[in-house]
Design an enzyme around this catalytic site. Structure first.
Site, mmCIF file in Angstrom:
data_model
loop_
_atom_site.group_PDB
_atom_site.id
_atom_site.type_symbol
_atom_site.label_atom_id
_atom_site.label_comp_id
_atom_site.label_asym_id
_atom_site.label_seq_id
_atom_site.Cartn_x
_atom_site.Cartn_y
_atom_site.Cartn_z
ATOM 1 N N GLN A 1 0.806 -1.216 0.000
ATOM 2 C CA GLN A 1 0.000 0.000 0.000
ATOM 3 C C GLN A 1 0.841 1.269 0.000
ATOM 4 O O GLN A 1 0.299 2.370 -0.024
ATOM 5 C CB GLN A 1 -0.925 0.006 1.227
ATOM 6 C CG GLN A 1 -1.952 -1.109 1.222
ATOM 7 C CD GLN A 1 -2.762 -1.161 2.512
ATOM 8 O OE1 GLN A 1 -2.546 -0.400 3.448
ATOM 9 N NE2 GLN A 1 -3.711 -2.079 2.558
ATOM 10 N N HIS B 1 -0.753 -0.170 5.631
ATOM 11 C CA HIS B 1 -0.951 0.897 6.624
ATOM 12 C C HIS B 1 0.264 1.803 6.805
ATOM 13 O O HIS B 1 0.780 1.987 7.901
ATOM 14 C CB HIS B 1 -1.373 0.300 7.979
ATOM 15 C CG HIS B 1 -2.595 -0.564 7.896
ATOM 16 N ND1 HIS B 1 -3.071 -1.284 8.973
ATOM 17 C CD2 HIS B 1 -3.443 -0.825 6.875
ATOM 18 C CE1 HIS B 1 -4.151 -1.947 8.613
ATOM 19 N NE2 HIS B 1 -4.402 -1.683 7.326
ATOM 20 N N GLU C 1 -13.448 5.657 10.556
ATOM 21 C CA GLU C 1 -13.768 6.732 11.493
ATOM 22 C C GLU C 1 -13.452 8.107 10.938
ATOM 23 O O GLU C 1 -12.500 8.277 10.169
ATOM 24 C CB GLU C 1 -12.960 6.562 12.788
ATOM 25 C CG GLU C 1 -13.254 5.300 13.555
ATOM 26 C CD GLU C 1 -12.448 5.202 14.846
ATOM 27 O OE1 GLU C 1 -12.670 4.242 15.597
ATOM 28 O OE2 GLU C 1 -11.611 6.105 15.112
ATOM 29 N N TYR D 1 -7.038 7.610 20.476
ATOM 30 C CA TYR D 1 -8.215 7.391 19.629
ATOM 31 C C TYR D 1 -8.649 5.914 19.552
ATOM 32 O O TYR D 1 -9.479 5.567 18.734
ATOM 33 C CB TYR D 1 -7.990 8.018 18.249
ATOM 34 C CG TYR D 1 -8.076 9.525 18.381
ATOM 35 C CD1 TYR D 1 -9.257 10.206 18.143
ATOM 36 C CD2 TYR D 1 -6.979 10.258 18.837
ATOM 37 C CE1 TYR D 1 -9.352 11.571 18.327
ATOM 38 C CE2 TYR D 1 -7.064 11.628 19.037
ATOM 39 C CZ TYR D 1 -8.260 12.278 18.779
ATOM 40 O OH TYR D 1 -8.348 13.632 18.979
ATOM 41 N N TYR E 1 -11.366 -9.371 9.432
ATOM 42 C CA TYR E 1 -11.885 -9.570 8.078
ATOM 43 C C TYR E 1 -12.646 -10.878 7.919
ATOM 44 O O TYR E 1 -13.469 -11.013 7.020
ATOM 45 C CB TYR E 1 -10.744 -9.469 7.058
ATOM 46 C CG TYR E 1 -10.260 -8.055 6.874
ATOM 47 C CD1 TYR E 1 -11.055 -7.096 6.258
ATOM 48 C CD2 TYR E 1 -9.011 -7.655 7.339
ATOM 49 C CE1 TYR E 1 -10.624 -5.793 6.097
ATOM 50 C CE2 TYR E 1 -8.561 -6.349 7.184
ATOM 51 C CZ TYR E 1 -9.373 -5.423 6.567
ATOM 52 O OH TYR E 1 -8.952 -4.132 6.414
#
Length: 364
Positions: free
Chosen positions: A80, A144, A238, A248, A259
């Protein structure tokens, strides 16, 4: 199926398609064609664009032409990660500084992690390059990396790095990078009032923690607050307002699931952790966001636009008292929405994978 029936069916489909298309309030125009993954883009003072292609190209788009900017550091595409967000210094006209995030393999550990770099843009070349932050250690995990960049009204620089797929160690540990929002001065110095500067062994650039993978960050032009959104797993995307030193919740509190459908936490809220002001379950896979304060779109003023990678649309979020009270889908089916920005000309532009950058046009 007879040819006559196929013909009638195709006519009916086209009628419904165009009826839906022309019932929408907004149209679009492809402004920059032939982009693979326009991860981020920003506007120079003349309203030309700097565009990052995830595969490792920085493009200056001006007068209908693409010019490759030279001088990028070694940038690889891995999972990613790749060449990601880009932002101008608030005083770009004076110093010509740009900031961008990318992945690199130097430093401790095998694999990659996210880097924030500052460089001077001169004649479509990057000079005086300086690494302001490099997350560590590297890891071979491909997910990520984050990463978005924003300057607040006081000139502080914020950027995000995802948890790098290590949810059980990184996000809740302030002595470790990843799963965080960071704050720096524009030259990379640590602000003296950062929340953990006096905490033993803490990464002192951290501004907030407990994040999964923030791929949207904007300063709210109406309030000056830092707004982000981040990916959940199977649900639990979010929207958050980022506050100094706050936790958070990821992965201790989340609306998401593994998943495969199993739970990794029974909590959606916990004491001393910030609740999201909005969440998407099921996940829309959000990327890119922009507040609209332009007179070009009277009905959209004050709204928040969020891109969906998974379902390929722009979520038009109506806000009231920091809450999303209504959502409408825009630009459905054009492709995975990666990035959104409001231009200096007041129009909203959207980066769409394997299409390019489009301009949203109000229908007359």
């Amino acid at each position: 199926m007879s040819k006559k029936y196929e013909f009638l069916l195709s006519i009916a489909f086209c009628f419904v398609f165009f009826q839906i298309l022309y019932s929408q309030e907004y149209d679009y125009k492809v402004v920059v064609k032939g982009l693979s993954n326009p991860w981020g883009f920003t506007f120079l003072p003349d309203n030309s664009m700097l565009i990052t292609e995830k595969r490792g190209e920085l493009i200056h788009f001006k007068n209908g032409k693409k010019i490759i900017v030279s001088g990028l550091p070694k940038t690889e595409e891995y999972g990613q990660g790749g060449l990601m967000d880009i932002e101008l210094h608030p005083k770009f006209k004076e110093n010509h500084f740009i900031y961008f995030t990318y992945i690199a393999s130097h430093g401790a550990g095998r694999g990659f992690n996210t880097v924030l770099m500052r460089a001077e843009l001169k004649n479509n070349q990057l000079i005086n390059k300086k690494i302001l932050y490099k997350a560590s250690p590297n890891t071979k995990r491909g997910q990520h990396f984050g990463s978005r960049i924003a300057f607040d009204k006081e000139g502080f620089l914020y950027f995000s790095i995802g948890d790098r797929g290590n949810r059980n160690k990184n996000p809740q540990d302030i002595t470790r990078d990843c799963g965080k929002i960071y704050r720096l001065h524009d030259d990379g110095r640590i602000p003296k009032d950062n929340p953990f500067v006096n905490t033993k062994d803490a990464k002192t650039a951290i501004y907030s923690y407990g994040h999964r993978n923030p791929q949207g960050m904007e300063i709210n032009p109406f309030t000056g607050e830092i707004w982000t959104h981040e990916h959940g797993p199977k649900g639990g995307d979010e929207i958050n307002i980022i506050k100094k030193g706050k936790n958070y919740g990821w992965p201790k509190a989340s609306f998401g699931r593994n998943y495969i459908g199993t739970r990794f936490t029974k909590h959606t809220s916990l004491p001393n952790m910030e609740d999201p002001l909005h969440h998407w379950t099921p996940s829309i896979a959000p990327s890119g966001m922009a507040f609209v304060n332009s007179k070009k779109y009277p009905r959209l003023q004050g709204h928040l636009l969020v891109g969906s990678l998974k379902f390929q649309y722009v979520a038009n979020c109506t806000l009231q008292k920091r809450k999303v009270v209504k959502e409408e889908k825009m630009l459905e089916g054009l492709g995975r929405v990666r990035s959104i920005e409001q231009g200096l000309d007041g129009f909203v532009y959207v980066g769409i994978e394997n299409l390019g950058i489009i301009k949203i046009l109000p229908k007359k």
